[in-house]
Motif scaffolding. Structure first.
Motif, PDB file in Angstrom:
ATOM      1  N   PHE A 144       0.729  -6.460   5.485  1.00  0.00           N
ATOM      2  CA  PHE A 144       0.283  -6.118   4.125  1.00  0.00           C
ATOM      3  C   PHE A 144       0.785  -4.737   3.716  1.00  0.00           C
ATOM      4  CE2 PHE A 144      -2.838  -4.644   0.970  1.00  0.00           C
ATOM      5  CZ  PHE A 144      -2.708  -5.675   0.046  1.00  0.00           C
ATOM      6  N   ILE A 145       0.797  -3.785   4.638  1.00  0.00           N
ATOM      7  CA  ILE A 145       1.283  -2.438   4.310  1.00  0.00           C
ATOM      8  C   ILE A 145       2.761  -2.484   3.938  1.00  0.00           C
ATOM      9  CG2 ILE A 145       1.736  -0.150   5.258  1.00  0.00           C
ATOM     10  CD1 ILE A 145      -0.793  -0.482   6.948  1.00  0.00           C
ATOM     11  N   GLY A 146       3.570  -3.191   4.740  1.00  0.00           N
ATOM     12  CA  GLY A 146       4.989  -3.297   4.445  1.00  0.00           C
ATOM     13  C   GLY A 146       5.246  -4.005   3.129  1.00  0.00           C
ATOM     14  N   LEU A 147       4.502  -5.079   2.878  1.00  0.00           N
ATOM     15  CA  LEU A 147       4.664  -5.839   1.643  1.00  0.00           C
ATOM     16  C   LEU A 147       4.366  -4.968   0.420  1.00  0.00           C
ATOM     17  CD1 LEU A 147       5.090  -8.799   0.512  1.00  0.00           C
ATOM     18  CD2 LEU A 147       2.606  -8.928   0.460  1.00  0.00           C
ATOM     19  N   GLU A 148       3.273  -4.227   0.475  1.00  0.00           N
ATOM     20  CA  GLU A 148       2.905  -3.392  -0.664  1.00  0.00           C
ATOM     21  C   GLU A 148       3.839  -2.204  -0.827  1.00  0.00           C
ATOM     22  OE1 GLU A 148       0.402  -3.994  -3.077  1.00  0.00           O
ATOM     23  OE2 GLU A 148       0.915  -5.862  -2.080  1.00  0.00           O
ATOM     24  N   MET A 149       4.356  -1.671   0.270  1.00  0.00           N
ATOM     25  CA  MET A 149       5.246  -0.518   0.179  1.00  0.00           C
ATOM     26  C   MET A 149       6.522  -0.868  -0.578  1.00  0.00           C
ATOM     27  SD  MET A 149       6.897   1.849   3.200  1.00  0.00           S
ATOM     28  CE  MET A 149       5.321   2.588   3.602  1.00  0.00           C
ATOM     29  N   PHE A 150       7.176  -1.959  -0.200  1.00  0.00           N
ATOM     30  CA  PHE A 150       8.420  -2.277  -0.912  1.00  0.00           C
ATOM     31  C   PHE A 150       8.140  -2.862  -2.290  1.00  0.00           C
ATOM     32  CE2 PHE A 150       8.231  -6.607   1.076  1.00  0.00           C
ATOM     33  CZ  PHE A 150       8.525  -7.389  -0.034  1.00  0.00           C
ATOM     34  N   SER A 151       6.998  -3.521  -2.474  1.00  0.00           N
ATOM     35  CA  SER A 151       6.681  -4.071  -3.786  1.00  0.00           C
ATOM     36  C   SER A 151       6.442  -2.956  -4.802  1.00  0.00           C
ATOM     37  CB  SER A 151       5.450  -4.974  -3.706  1.00  0.00           C
ATOM     38  OG  SER A 151       5.709  -6.118  -2.917  1.00  0.00           O
TER      39      SER A 151
END
Length: 563
Positions: free
Chosen positions: A148-155
């Motif tokens: 979830f952290i990676g997904l939100e960071m690039f999003s």
């Protein structure tokens, strides 16, 4: 309850590429502050030099590539930071694909930003690096928390990048649509993660895998039969459905693809090129790691849903691409269809499916970014320049660009010996040996159908002479819909932009009566663009053959995605 974890040197070694990118992203912002500005400092001005910041950003990407390569030889090849991130060979291959996409995206940007008069370079390149960092974090995640952290960071980075051209309404619209719909999908994913924890008592992939394996061993009857006797499987099934929605959105799978054409068309072309590849790599590696490895023991329960998504995406993506007269939208629908092909690897699962996905993504990287790279050269501030009518006769005006675009389109269509052929060959072969001949048949028929819309644009460039004659980089800048200005009497007027020499700036007046730069010459910065296009062409020609020779090593790397 207490928790103690001692960080080891091997943990930092496993995330070295991520650390390099994070540090250089901060350096880019510091350098942006130190560079001299073209005029008085304000929110509307930026550094006069358009070469320094992309060079610093490139150093960050190259440094991360070097760190990833060193990890191949000397890395821990295990999960680090308490089973939160993996540093195995399969993850490192995904890192290299994402970093290569970022490298090409940065190379395509300097000339594009200067030509369109975009002054906020520091934010642009820092956001690109943070987007790359988030994608790598998602691809390397072995815990749902880091997913979830990676997904939100690039999003979050891509939301801003998609709407980066403030003079273009389509860009603002693209950023808003992506933000709203992506946030909705992220909510599904987060709720699915919460239910995964409620069902299994763990957020790490290892813990969830152990629970699922034990559950299957304890229940010899079919999984669905146990739903009436235990509440845990119900939570797990609902969680799988929610996770599928979240990942399907990022992969642009039907019916969660509605955002893709509008966002791809409105976003800056270099950003579209990068996100069309990087987002797929990150999401699909996480997708196949979770479904193809962690949840493989209950494959019979989620496989029919993913297979249906794959079939719908392949068919709908190709059919919708047939009706497009805008090559940027056509490539968006083509990207949807390619996402459907990649889902075949998730359906098959295990080492076979992961290997096919890695090989397909490594091939898709160069040809897709190359096609969008050519579009970035043709794109104008008013988001025109790539309609079929505007591409007519491009071969007679700009033969090199027309030849490169045709080359990338033919590779996307799957013509041998280019990368697109090898990617499709292995993904369809995987469908056959994985026990899904129906996916093989549907994929081949859809690929034959897809050849038509790729060849249609190629024929338009080569076989239909146009009326426009161009010489020089920006010898003719046409603005079909000039920016209007409102006079004191309430009427509107506009100044048409006609033939101009390559060194002349093009200035228009916006509705507020302010003078804005529409397009400015890129000058020597076009060297960055040609280097990016050259690397993309070289990769398109050789990637498939090189990966075919490295196939056994790629299988070993894929096998380590969950170890």
């Amino acid at each position: 309850m207490t928790f103690t974890y001692q960080v080891q040197p091997g943990d930092w070694a496993g995330v070295a590429p991520l650390v390099v990118l994070a540090v250089l992203a901060l350096v880019v912002m510091l350098v942006d502050l130190l560079l001299p500005h073209a005029g008085a400092r304000s929110k509307h001005t930026g550094p006069a030099n358009f070469a320094v910041l992309p060079i610093v950003a490139l150093l960050g990407v190259v440094g991360a590539i070097v760190a990833t390569s060193i990890l191949f030889a000397y890395g821990p090849q295990k999960q680090v930071f308490n089973h939160m991130i993996s540093a195995d060979s399969g993850t490192l291959v995904a890192y290299l694909i994402i970093l290569s996409a970022g490298l090409l995206g940065i190379l395509l940007s300097p000339a594009y930003l200067k030509r369109l008069g975009v002054v906020h370079q520091g934010e642009y390149y820092a956001l690109l690096l943070f987007a790359i960092l988030g994608m790598m974090l998602l691809a390397g995640s072995t815990s749902f928390l880091t997913v979830f952290i990676g997904l939100e960071m690039f999003s979050l980075a891509l939301y801003i990048l998609c709407s980066f051209i403030e003079q273009r309404k389509a860009s603002q619209e693209a950023g808003m649509k992506y933000f709203l719909l992506s946030s909705f999908a992220s909510a599904f994913l987060l709720y699915g993660i919460a239910l995964i924890y409620a069902a299994t008592g763990s957020t790490t992939f290892n813990g969830v895998s152990q629970f699922v394996t034990k559950f299957v061993q304890d229940n010899h009857t079919h999984y669905i039969v146990t739903l009436t006797s235990s509440p845990t499987p119900v939570l797990l099934l609902v969680a799988l459905g929610l996770l599928s929605v979240g990942f399907a959105f990022k992969v642009s799978a039907v019916p969660f693809q509605a955002w893709t054409p509008d966002v791809y068309q409105g976003a800056p072309a270099p950003v579209t090129a990068f996100m069309s590849v990087g987002t797929k790599v990150a999401a699909l590696i996480a997708f196949v790691r979770i479904f193809g490895f962690v949840l493989l023991p209950i494959q019979s329960d989620w496989m029919p849903v993913i297979e249906a998504l794959s079939i719908l995406t392949i068919i709908a993506g190709n059919l919708m691409a047939l009706a497009q007269s805008n090559i940027k939208r056509m490539l968006a629908y083509s990207s949807i269809a390619h996402g459907g092909y990649l889902l075949i690897g998730v359906v098959v699962g295990g080492t076979q499916g992961a290997t096919a996905i890695l090989l397909y993504l490594a091939s898709y990287l160069f040809m897709n970014i190359g096609a969008f790279g050519v579009i970035s050269v043709l794109e104008r501030l008013d988001n025109s320049g790539y309609e079929a009518d505007e591409l007519r006769g491009l071969w007679y005006r700009r033969p090199v660009l027309a030849g490169l675009l045709a080359f990338f389109l033919l590779s996307l269509a799957g013509f041998p010996p280019m990368a697109g052929f090898w990617g499709k060959y292995y993904i369809f072969y995987t469908a056959l040996v994985g026990g899904h001949p129906e996916l093989l048949i549907i994929g081949i028929v859809a690929s034959i159908l897809g050849i038509y819309y790729y060849l249609r644009f190629t024929a338009t460039m080569f076989m239909e002479p146009g009326d426009v004659v161009e010489s020089g980089e920006l010898a003719r800048i046409s603005v079909p819909a000039p920016l209007p200005t409102r006079t004191s009497r309430g009427t509107t007027s506009a100044t048409a932009v006609a033939e101009r020499p390559a060194e002349t700036k093009v200035v228009a007046t916006n509705p507020a009566g302010e003078k804005v730069v529409v397009e400015t010459p890129a000058g020597k910065l076009v060297g960055f663009t040609w280097l990016g296009l050259g690397l993309a062409a070289l990769g398109t020609l050789t990637a498939g053959i090189v990966l075919a020779l490295w196939f056994s090593s790629l299988q070993q790397a894929a096998q380590l995605l969950f170890k």
